[in-house]
Design a protein around this motif. Structure first.
Motif, mmCIF file in Angstrom:
data_model
loop_
_atom_site.group_PDB
_atom_site.id
_atom_site.type_symbol
_atom_site.label_atom_id
_atom_site.label_comp_id
_atom_site.label_asym_id
_atom_site.label_seq_id
_atom_site.Cartn_x
_atom_site.Cartn_y
_atom_site.Cartn_z
ATOM 1 N N GLU A 6 -2.214 5.901 19.427
ATOM 2 C CA GLU A 6 -2.774 6.498 20.642
ATOM 3 C C GLU A 6 -2.100 7.831 20.881
ATOM 4 O O GLU A 6 -0.919 7.982 20.594
ATOM 5 C CB GLU A 6 -2.503 5.594 21.851
ATOM 6 N N LEU A 8 -0.021 10.565 22.404
ATOM 7 C CA LEU A 8 1.048 10.516 23.396
ATOM 8 C C LEU A 8 0.655 11.379 24.581
ATOM 9 O O LEU A 8 -0.056 12.368 24.416
ATOM 10 C CB LEU A 8 2.349 11.046 22.790
ATOM 11 N N PRO A 9 1.079 10.990 25.770
ATOM 12 C CA PRO A 9 0.726 11.831 26.918
ATOM 13 C C PRO A 9 1.348 13.217 26.785
ATOM 14 O O PRO A 9 2.436 13.364 26.224
ATOM 15 C CB PRO A 9 1.324 11.062 28.104
ATOM 16 N N ARG A 180 12.985 -11.551 35.411
ATOM 17 C CA ARG A 180 12.041 -10.593 34.829
ATOM 18 C C ARG A 180 12.062 -10.691 33.305
ATOM 19 O O ARG A 180 13.099 -10.936 32.706
ATOM 20 C CB ARG A 180 12.361 -9.182 35.319
ATOM 21 N N PHE A 182 12.192 -8.713 30.885
ATOM 22 C CA PHE A 182 13.046 -7.923 30.003
ATOM 23 C C PHE A 182 14.420 -8.561 29.803
ATOM 24 O O PHE A 182 15.109 -8.250 28.823
ATOM 25 C CB PHE A 182 13.138 -6.449 30.439
ATOM 26 N N ARG A 199 24.416 -3.999 31.580
ATOM 27 C CA ARG A 199 23.420 -3.004 31.214
ATOM 28 C C ARG A 199 22.070 -3.243 31.890
ATOM 29 O O ARG A 199 21.364 -2.304 32.241
ATOM 30 C CB ARG A 199 23.241 -3.044 29.699
ATOM 31 N N PRO A 203 22.606 -2.223 37.096
ATOM 32 C CA PRO A 203 21.954 -1.020 37.640
ATOM 33 C C PRO A 203 20.879 -1.337 38.668
ATOM 34 O O PRO A 203 20.626 -0.547 39.573
ATOM 35 C CB PRO A 203 21.329 -0.371 36.403
ATOM 36 N N ASN A 204 20.252 -2.508 38.547
ATOM 37 C CA ASN A 204 19.195 -2.856 39.494
ATOM 38 C C ASN A 204 19.740 -3.268 40.850
ATOM 39 O O ASN A 204 18.990 -3.344 41.813
ATOM 40 C CB ASN A 204 18.333 -3.980 38.917
ATOM 41 N N PRO B 117 12.987 -0.950 32.823
ATOM 42 C CA PRO B 117 12.522 0.374 33.235
ATOM 43 C C PRO B 117 13.626 1.419 33.330
ATOM 44 O O PRO B 117 13.338 2.608 33.386
ATOM 45 C CB PRO B 117 11.906 0.108 34.612
ATOM 46 N N ARG B 118 14.882 0.982 33.332
ATOM 47 C CA ARG B 118 15.978 1.932 33.480
ATOM 48 C C ARG B 118 16.553 2.397 32.154
ATOM 49 O O ARG B 118 17.496 3.189 32.130
ATOM 50 C CB ARG B 118 17.092 1.318 34.317
ATOM 51 N N LEU B 119 16.046 1.883 31.056
ATOM 52 C CA LEU B 119 16.543 2.318 29.751
ATOM 53 C C LEU B 119 15.475 3.176 29.079
ATOM 54 O O LEU B 119 14.285 2.981 29.303
ATOM 55 C CB LEU B 119 16.849 1.113 28.862
ATOM 56 N N ALA B 157 9.628 10.562 21.121
ATOM 57 C CA ALA B 157 9.409 9.815 22.365
ATOM 58 C C ALA B 157 10.606 8.940 22.717
ATOM 59 O O ALA B 157 10.580 8.234 23.719
ATOM 60 C CB ALA B 157 8.155 8.949 22.239
ATOM 61 N N LYS B 160 12.096 9.108 26.227
ATOM 62 C CA LYS B 160 11.244 8.803 27.381
ATOM 63 C C LYS B 160 11.546 7.423 27.932
ATOM 64 O O LYS B 160 12.090 6.568 27.244
ATOM 65 C CB LYS B 160 9.778 8.845 26.949
ATOM 66 N N GLU B 164 6.597 6.098 31.107
ATOM 67 C CA GLU B 164 5.895 7.288 30.611
ATOM 68 C C GLU B 164 4.952 6.956 29.456
ATOM 69 O O GLU B 164 4.292 7.838 28.914
ATOM 70 C CB GLU B 164 6.911 8.352 30.170
ATOM 71 N N PHE B 165 4.928 5.670 29.047
ATOM 72 C CA PHE B 165 4.066 5.272 27.945
ATOM 73 C C PHE B 165 2.849 4.525 28.481
ATOM 74 O O PHE B 165 2.877 3.960 29.573
ATOM 75 C CB PHE B 165 4.826 4.339 26.990
ATOM 76 N N GLY B 168 -0.561 0.232 25.478
ATOM 77 C CA GLY B 168 -0.522 0.005 24.036
ATOM 78 C C GLY B 168 0.747 0.542 23.413
ATOM 79 O O GLY B 168 1.350 -0.096 22.541
ATOM 80 N N GLN B 169 1.191 1.702 23.886
ATOM 81 C CA GLN B 169 2.424 2.286 23.357
ATOM 82 C C GLN B 169 3.629 1.429 23.711
ATOM 83 O O GLN B 169 4.553 1.283 22.920
ATOM 84 C CB GLN B 169 2.612 3.695 23.900
#
Lengths: 292, 341
Positions: A6, A8-9, A180, A182, A199, A203-204, B117-119, B157, B160, B164-165, B168-169
């Motif tokens: 895709e 990239l923006p 979450r 992640f 890590r 931070p959250n 989201p912070r990494l 990238a 980023k 910012e993706f 799909g990215q």
């Protein structure tokens, strides 16, 4: 089949550098609060140069009204109230900052461990509930009767009941972050627990923790003033807003300035800290910030 | 008999799961006493060889994601064994399991919430490499850059942040993270279902290309039969925590033997006109609660061909044709012939 990447923006268009003025306009409360606190901080640091000896007795100048010579008047021993208020700012700031730093740090460590390791959670949280039920003032009175009154004891006594508040906040944030995906992703890719905590989770917690720290700071300053007023706080040889008000209490009908000026300073300081706290909360919480 | 779904016992089996169970306790009341168990996964067995994609299909709540999460040891298995490259990892402690995670990696359903989201993207993809001390410094940067290119992202990238993706990215980032430590097994938990249809095909093709190139074993959890037909070498159909049918791709789609599989295939829209339209089987009622599964065959409450004995006898998974196992009383072994519905 070929992989179709895709696009990239496009690189973010040169975002308009929001000037300092725009930030100031958007976060008025933080700016007002910070200006007051900065002024207070300067006064506290420069107290010896801004005011005379707060302990100097001058019986000839007893209960003088505020004037050019004594800006905030004098107390029943002829001491300069202005000088005592200026020096008292040091105590308030030291207590506020130390308690906020200690309670935040200890609360953060305990809270992250409780939220992450559910096995210790039940026991530690019940212990925290117990600590929360200790009134700061009674604990301070108990500690001071056991040991010599000192600033350190006051700080410890105020910190202890503040810790559970921070622990509860941090723990709830950690619990929600831990759920979450992640975090699962980090576990599945072999990340050690210590790394996950530092890590991915720590931070959250920063944003709500900074806000909570300001409230802890304001509440500590008030508690210290309350303790000093009761005579269980800073020893009498160190002027603090609380003990200045306490001594002026008996004369407040004939010399209201003795309690008026330290009381005013106390109110303004706590207001300024809460302004900063509210402003930070609005700034750091995107759900509220979006509405602005 | 070999384990169900194992065509031939072979040394290149990456994962062998035997009688895996995951029961979640239901706690209630003041002292959170256990009042029951949700039998999310109740006796699941299968194996995956190198370069093979095994798809797990089934409707929501049938336990297919729990199978993947339990194998990844994000959930503690209640019973059963998980043999990864010859080692049973089902009973290993939290610290002991860590080295084995290098051999299996997971791709998550939601590419939005499975990336911190912070990494930065580079930090996310390099984390598995640093976890196992596989690369450092400029070597790490080079390896992350090559991973980015491998999954179709530009190496620049790396700086980023996830937001910012595009969707799909981000899933490509998730795939790059999973590939970073060169695992032999990828557990993909509905990796496409959060993506737009147009992007799904791209990511699916990427997964297939990677499998061909790296001879990866896939456990591919999905509810999308079109995707499953495209990627799966073998397909296992799950219903209420059990595998009811497992077969290779062609047999399952051409001759489904379990009534539930038939209903599932009949419910999927068929885009190809040439394919003979299946007889529509419309299931009535809801899926029974996994905390109180029906007696006998778990599907008998909704089965269109139900017989009286179905509520008494729990049918075992039987091999009715080479590599084709089904758990249904209506389908006796190949010798007994087929009882056509």
């Amino acid at each position: 089949m070929a992989i179709v990447a895709e696009p990239l923006p496009a690189p973010a268009s040169t975002r308009q550098q929001s000037g300092t003025m725009r930030w100031v306009r958007r976060h008025k409360t933080i700016v007002v609060g910070l200006v007051i606190l900065a002024a207070l901080f300067i006064v506290a640091v420069a107290a010896p140069w801004l005011a005379g000896d707060p302990l100097q007795f001058e019986p000839t100048n007893r209960l003088k009204k505020p004037s050019g010579e004594f800006w905030f008047g004098t107390d029943q021993f002829g001491r300069d109230v202005y000088s005592r208020v200026v020096h008292g700012a040091r105590i308030s700031l030291i207590v506020g900052l130390c308690v906020a730093a200690l309670a935040t740090f200890l609360g953060l460590v305990i809270g992250v461990l409780c939220g992450y390791y559910r096995r210790i959670d039940g026991i530690v949280m019940r212990f925290m509930d117990g600590m929360m039920s200790i009134p700061a003032i009674l604990l301070a009175i108990a500690l001071i009767t056991l040991m010599k009154a000192s600033l350190f004891i006051v700080i410890v006594a105020i910190t202890i009941p503040e810790i559970p508040r921070v622990v509860r906040l941090v723990r709830s944030v950690v619990l929600s972050v831990r759920a979450r995906p992640f975090i699962d992703a980090a576990i599945a890719s072999g990340t050690r627990n210590s790394v996950i905590m530092i890590r991915h989770i720590l931070p959250n917690t920063a944003a709500p923790l900074i806000v909570q720290a300001t409230y802890v700071c304001a509440s500590a300053i008030l508690t210290e003033a309350g303790l000093s007023f009761l005579g269980a706080g800073t020893p009498p040889e160190i002027p603090s807003w609380g003990n200045v008000i306490s001594l002026g209490r008996t004369f407040f009908q004939i010399a209201p300035w003795i309690i008026f000026f330290p009381g005013l300073c106390l109110a303004i300081t706590v207001l300024a800290i809460n302004l900063v706290g509210d402003g930070l909360r609005d700034m750091l919480d995107p759900r509220i910030a979006r509405r602005m | 008999m070999s384990a169900p779904g194992t065509p031939s016992p072979s040394a290149d089996v990456v994962l062998e799961v035997k009688d895996l169970k995951k029961h979640f306790p239901i706690r209630k009341g003041l002292f959170s006493s256990v009042v029951g168990h949700v039998q999310a996964v109740d006796g699941v067995s299968f194996s995956i060889r190198r370069g093979e994609a095994l798809c797990l299909v089934g409707e929501s709540g049938c336990g297919k994601s729990t199978v993947a999460r339990t194998i990844a040891r994000l959930e503690e298995p209640t019973a059963g064994s998980i043999v990864l490259n010859g080692t049973d990892i089902s009973a290993l402690g939290e610290g002991e399991i860590r080295p084995y995670r290098r051999q299996m990696q997971m791709i998550f359903q939601d590419p939005y919430s499975s990336l911190n989201p912070r990494l930065t993207a580079g930090e996310i993809v390099s984390e598995p490499l640093t976890n196992f001390g596989l690369a450092m410094g400029s070597d790490l940067q080079a390896r992350v850059a090559s991973l980015f290119e491998r999954v179709g992202l530009r190496a620049d990238a790396m700086a980023k942040y996830p937001h910012e993706f595009s969707g799909g990215q981000r899933q490509r980032l998730g795939i790059a993270r999973a590939l970073a430590v060169s695992p032999q097994l990828i557990l993909a938990d509905e990796p496409l279902s959060a993506l737009d249809v147009s992007v799904q095909a791209q990511v699916l093709n990427l997964l297939i290309d990677l499998q061909d190139e790296l001879q990866l074993g896939y456990l591919f959890v999905s509810h999308d039969l079109a995707v499953v037909e495209h990627i799966g070498h073998r397909i296992a159909v799950m219903y209420l925590g059990r595998i009811v049918e497992i077969a290779d791709n062609a047999s399952l789609f051409d001759t489904p033997l379990h009534p539930y599989t038939e209903a599932l295939l009949a419910a999927a829209p068929v885009p190809e006109v040439q394919r003979t339209k299946r007889e529509r089987i419309i299931l009535t009622g809801d899926v029974p609660s996994p905390s109180a599964p029906p007696s006998g065959c778990r599907f008998h409450t909704r089965c269109p061909y139900v017989r009286p004995e179905c509520s008494r006898i729990d049918p075992p998974l039987v091999e009715v044709a080479p590599g084709h196992h089904v758990a249904c009383l209506l389908r006796p072994g190949p010798s007994a012939g087929h009882a056509a519905p």
